[in-house]
Design a protein around this motif. Structure first.
Motif, PDB file in Angstrom:
ATOM      1  N   ARG A 170      48.668  30.236  60.372  1.00  0.00           N
ATOM      2  CA  ARG A 170      48.340  28.881  59.936  1.00  0.00           C
ATOM      3  C   ARG A 170      49.114  27.898  60.789  1.00  0.00           C
ATOM      4  N   GLU A 171      48.428  26.851  61.250  1.00  0.00           N
ATOM      5  CA  GLU A 171      49.074  25.834  62.082  1.00  0.00           C
ATOM      6  C   GLU A 171      48.828  24.452  61.485  1.00  0.00           C
ATOM      7  N   TYR A 172      49.860  23.625  61.570  1.00  0.00           N
ATOM      8  CA  TYR A 172      49.801  22.240  61.103  1.00  0.00           C
ATOM      9  C   TYR A 172      50.125  21.347  62.300  1.00  0.00           C
ATOM     10  N   PRO A 173      49.103  20.843  63.003  1.00  0.00           N
ATOM     11  CA  PRO A 173      49.309  20.152  64.284  1.00  0.00           C
ATOM     12  C   PRO A 173      50.228  18.937  64.209  1.00  0.00           C
ATOM     13  N   SER A 174      50.268  18.243  63.054  1.00  0.00           N
ATOM     14  CA  SER A 174      51.056  17.006  62.960  1.00  0.00           C
ATOM     15  C   SER A 174      52.269  17.145  62.060  1.00  0.00           C
ATOM     16  N   SER A 175      52.677  18.361  61.751  1.00  0.00           N
ATOM     17  CA  SER A 175      53.782  18.580  60.809  1.00  0.00           C
ATOM     18  C   SER A 175      55.084  17.943  61.306  1.00  0.00           C
ATOM     19  N   PRO A 176      55.884  17.360  60.367  1.00  0.00           N
ATOM     20  CA  PRO A 176      55.636  17.295  58.933  1.00  0.00           C
ATOM     21  C   PRO A 176      54.570  16.256  58.586  1.00  0.00           C
ATOM     22  N   ILE A 182      50.532  18.754  50.949  1.00  0.00           N
ATOM     23  CA  ILE A 182      49.693  19.754  51.622  1.00  0.00           C
ATOM     24  C   ILE A 182      50.261  21.150  51.393  1.00  0.00           C
ATOM     25  N   GLY A 183      51.584  21.267  51.433  1.00  0.00           N
ATOM     26  CA  GLY A 183      52.214  22.571  51.311  1.00  0.00           C
ATOM     27  C   GLY A 183      52.027  23.386  52.571  1.00  0.00           C
ATOM     28  N   ASN A 249      46.328   8.189  60.410  1.00  0.00           N
ATOM     29  CA  ASN A 249      47.063   7.074  61.021  1.00  0.00           C
ATOM     30  C   ASN A 249      48.033   6.449  60.028  1.00  0.00           C
ATOM     31  N   LEU A 250      47.561   6.211  58.814  1.00  0.00           N
ATOM     32  CA  LEU A 250      48.445   5.653  57.784  1.00  0.00           C
ATOM     33  C   LEU A 250      49.539   6.649  57.412  1.00  0.00           C
ATOM     34  N   GLN A 251      49.169   7.923  57.342  1.00  0.00           N
ATOM     35  CA  GLN A 251      50.156   8.950  57.002  1.00  0.00           C
ATOM     36  C   GLN A 251      51.260   9.005  58.043  1.00  0.00           C
ATOM     37  N   SER A 252      50.881   8.872  59.307  1.00  0.00           N
ATOM     38  CA  SER A 252      51.869   8.885  60.382  1.00  0.00           C
ATOM     39  C   SER A 252      52.838   7.713  60.250  1.00  0.00           C
ATOM     40  N   ILE A 253      52.304   6.548  59.897  1.00  0.00           N
ATOM     41  CA  ILE A 253      53.161   5.366  59.699  1.00  0.00           C
ATOM     42  C   ILE A 253      54.121   5.599  58.535  1.00  0.00           C
ATOM     43  N   VAL A 254      53.594   6.151  57.439  1.00  0.00           N
ATOM     44  CA  VAL A 254      54.430   6.424  56.261  1.00  0.00           C
ATOM     45  C   VAL A 254      55.540   7.409  56.602  1.00  0.00           C
ATOM     46  N   GLU A 255      55.197   8.483  57.317  1.00  0.00           N
ATOM     47  CA  GLU A 255      56.207   9.477  57.690  1.00  0.00           C
ATOM     48  C   GLU A 255      57.316   8.832  58.521  1.00  0.00           C
ATOM     49  N   THR A 256      56.928   7.998  59.486  1.00  0.00           N
ATOM     50  CA  THR A 256      57.906   7.337  60.365  1.00  0.00           C
ATOM     51  C   THR A 256      58.794   6.388  59.577  1.00  0.00           C
ATOM     52  N   GLN A 257      58.186   5.588  58.701  1.00  0.00           N
ATOM     53  CA  GLN A 257      58.957   4.604  57.949  1.00  0.00           C
ATOM     54  C   GLN A 257      59.886   5.258  56.927  1.00  0.00           C
ATOM     55  N   LEU A 258      59.442   6.341  56.315  1.00  0.00           N
ATOM     56  CA  LEU A 258      60.325   7.034  55.373  1.00  0.00           C
ATOM     57  C   LEU A 258      61.543   7.605  56.086  1.00  0.00           C
ATOM     58  N   SER A 287      57.047  12.009  51.099  1.00  0.00           N
ATOM     59  CA  SER A 287      58.360  12.043  50.459  1.00  0.00           C
ATOM     60  C   SER A 287      59.355  12.678  51.418  1.00  0.00           C
ATOM     61  N   TYR A 288      60.580  12.153  51.394  1.00  0.00           N
ATOM     62  CA  TYR A 288      61.666  12.664  52.237  1.00  0.00           C
ATOM     63  C   TYR A 288      62.862  12.945  51.366  1.00  0.00           C
ATOM     64  N   PRO A 289      63.673  13.966  51.725  1.00  0.00           N
ATOM     65  CA  PRO A 289      63.566  14.813  52.926  1.00  0.00           C
ATOM     66  C   PRO A 289      62.335  15.711  52.879  1.00  0.00           C
ATOM     67  N   THR A 290      61.872  16.102  54.057  1.00  0.00           N
ATOM     68  CA  THR A 290      60.659  16.891  54.164  1.00  0.00           C
ATOM     69  C   THR A 290      60.951  18.189  54.907  1.00  0.00           C
ATOM     70  N   PHE A 291      59.904  18.896  55.360  1.00  0.00           N
ATOM     71  CA  PHE A 291      60.123  20.148  56.088  1.00  0.00           C
ATOM     72  C   PHE A 291      58.971  20.385  57.055  1.00  0.00           C
ATOM     73  N   ASP A 292      59.217  21.236  58.037  1.00  0.00           N
ATOM     74  CA  ASP A 292      58.229  21.604  59.044  1.00  0.00           C
ATOM     75  C   ASP A 292      57.329  22.693  58.462  1.00  0.00           C
ATOM     76  N   GLN A 293      56.055  22.371  58.277  1.00  0.00           N
ATOM     77  CA  GLN A 293      55.128  23.333  57.669  1.00  0.00           C
ATOM     78  C   GLN A 293      54.857  24.537  58.572  1.00  0.00           C
ATOM     79  N   ASN A 294      55.078  24.376  59.880  1.00  0.00           N
ATOM     80  CA  ASN A 294      54.874  25.498  60.796  1.00  0.00           C
ATOM     81  C   ASN A 294      56.015  26.506  60.730  1.00  0.00           C
ATOM     82  N   HIS A 295      57.180  26.046  60.298  1.00  0.00           N
ATOM     83  CA  HIS A 295      58.355  26.923  60.166  1.00  0.00           C
ATOM     84  C   HIS A 295      59.063  26.589  58.848  1.00  0.00           C
TER      85      HIS A 295
END
Length: 487
Positions: A170-176, A182-183, A249-258, A287-295
């Motif tokens: 399983r790969e998550y190209p934009s993780s986190p 998403i899990g 696009n919005l998710q990316s902004i949210v991740e960066t701002q958090l 939500s943060y802290p978060t984690f890398d879904q690929n690892h």
């Protein structure tokens, strides 16, 4: 049916049986005399062929997860598992040994390329397999489902006896990427397939995973299929695709701002959710802290903060007191009150009565935040200044207990939002005492979830029509594009 026609059918059946017997006999005679399979052409005396029959499952492809614009959030990609070949008859094109003869050396060479593996454990696996006269073996943790780039590096090292079998991961190209929502999915050794372990990957597993197939074939020493021996007993059925309401696009902004919020404020945690109020579609969820879904080796929390964390929300509850007063027709538009502190008692009927500051009533005095005293201001100013005393005045002298309790229920507080596939908590409605009743109005005493709060705000920003938030838009068959479920 006539006797003539019956005899004709019997002759035809006998002819089919005779031809089949001739073909089987021809195959046996041909194989005995030429030492080659008639259908596959393989040399039956070839040391690469072994007589083992393999019955195994064919893993169904797991469905993809997409955002609202068709961008991939989760997908399956090729991966590679190391296999060590142990048959001492194996040689390469130059006649050199192509099997593992020195377990310690093999483990040492692999350790150089896979620093996270346990070198001693790999060596022991190889030794045990050799003692048990196994033809091949896998090598355990850290050697399975490797990325293509890692596989190519190991292949370049040309370690004798080390090969690969192709699998998927399983790969998550934009993780986190909304990690707790998403899990993630990972290979499950017990189920022998990729399975959802957290979040939507887990709750949607029945749709995403599909149904594995079953095959039987004869295997060669190197683990490959002997041509002409494959029998398919059950076709694999691939999993469905899931399309979310999330906007990448919005998710990316949210991740960066958090992430920036955590760093700038030295905070321990932060959350954000973006909802389209007219529809209830959730456009971003973080939500943060978060984690890398690929690892996913270090997961800060398995709790989905926005839907599973009960909290006292604070001043964001105040607009709902105003909304209750307006909707019940008791709002004192344009009228003033005295801010600063609210000292109160209760009469025999339980009505809250404001008394002069400094009076000892046995009830805790309520103050505006940070000791502010705005003086005499209108109720409109009270909301703009986020005055606790404005809330106390409204709940004591305008909105009654039953009205407030009823509207808390109507706004969906302290109950499940019932959002599909997302785990939730209910919260606690605590308004029995006078102190808790007033405190709930400015976001203390009672606890709720951010998801409940967001649902309630859709009513305020959508002309009174409250929309249920949702994140799964539809589930689609990837081969037919047929919509399986629509939300």
């Amino acid at each position: 049916m006539s006797v003539k026609e019956t005899n004709r059918k019997i002759r035809a059946m006998l002819m089919v049986m005779i031809v089949s017997a001739i073909l089987v006999s021809a195959n046996i005679v041909y194989t005995m005399t030429t030492h080659h399979h008639l259908w596959s052409g393989q040399d039956v005396l070839n040391s690469q062929i072994r007589s083992s029959i393999v019955n195994t499952s064919v893993e169904a492809s797991r469905g993809n997860i997409y955002d609202r614009n068709g961008n991939i959030i989760a997908q399956e990609i090729p991966a590679y598992t190391i296999v060590a070949y142990l048959d001492d008859s194996l040689v390469d094109e130059n006649g050199d040994p192509d099997y593992v003869s020195d377990p310690e050396k093999t483990a040492r060479e692999l350790k150089k390329l896979l620093p996270d593996i346990d070198e001693k454990q790999v060596a022991e696996i190889l030794k045990k397999a050799i003692r048990n006269e196994q033809m091949q073996t896998e090598l355990g943790t850290g050697t399975k489902r490797l990325d293509k780039s890692v596989m190519e590096e190991i292949r370049k090292a040309n370690i004798p006896g080390i090969g690969f079998v192709e699998a998927t991961k399983r790969e998550y190209p934009s993780s986190p990427f909304a990690s707790n929502l998403i899990g993630f999915a990972a290979y499950d050794e017990d189920e022998q397939k990729i399975a959802g372990k957290l979040g939507l990957e887990e709750s949607l597993d029945d749709y995403l995973s599909g149904e594995d197939g079953r095959i039987q074939y004869q295997q060669m020493v190197d683990g490959s299929l002997l041509p002409g021996t494959l029998n398919v007993y059950k076709e694999a059925v691939d999993g469905d695709d899931v399309i979310l309401t999330i906007d990448s696009n919005l998710q990316s902004i949210v991740e960066t701002q958090l992430q920036a919020t955590i760093a700038q404020n030295n905070a321990q945690s932060a959350w954000a959710i973006v909802v389209e109020c007219e529809t209830g579609k959730i456009l971003a969820w973080g939500s943060y802290p978060t984690f890398d879904q690929n690892h996913p080796t270090e997961i800060p929390t398995y709790q989905n903060a926005l839907s599973q964390m009960n909290l006292e929300p604070g001043s964001v509850m105040k607009p709902f007191v105003y909304a209750t007063a307006i909707d019940t027709g008791v709002y004192p538009a344009g009228q003033s009150y005295t801010a600063g502190s609210f000292t109160y008692t209760q009469n025999g009927a339980g009505k809250i009565i404001r008394v002069a500051n400094g009076t000892d009533t046995g009830y805790p005095v309520i103050n505006d935040a940070l000791g502010e005293n705005f003086g005499v201001i209108t109720f409109e100013q009270g909301l703009a200044f986020s005055s606790n005393i404005a809330i106390c005045e409204l709940l004591a002298n305008y909105v009654n207990y039953d009205q407030f309790s009823s509207y808390l229920d109507k706004f969906g507080f302290y109950q499940y939002v019932d959002i599909p596939f997302v785990p939730e908590q209910q919260g606690v409605k605590n308004i029995q005492s006078a102190s808790d009743y007033l405190s709930t109005g400015f976001g203390q005493a009672s606890s709720l979830t951010i998801l409940q709060l967001v649902q309630a705000y859709t009513a305020i920003f959508n002309d009174g029509k409250m929309m249920k938030p949702y994140v799964v838009d539809e589930i689609v068959n990837p081969h037919t594009n047929q919509v399986v479920e629509k939300y």
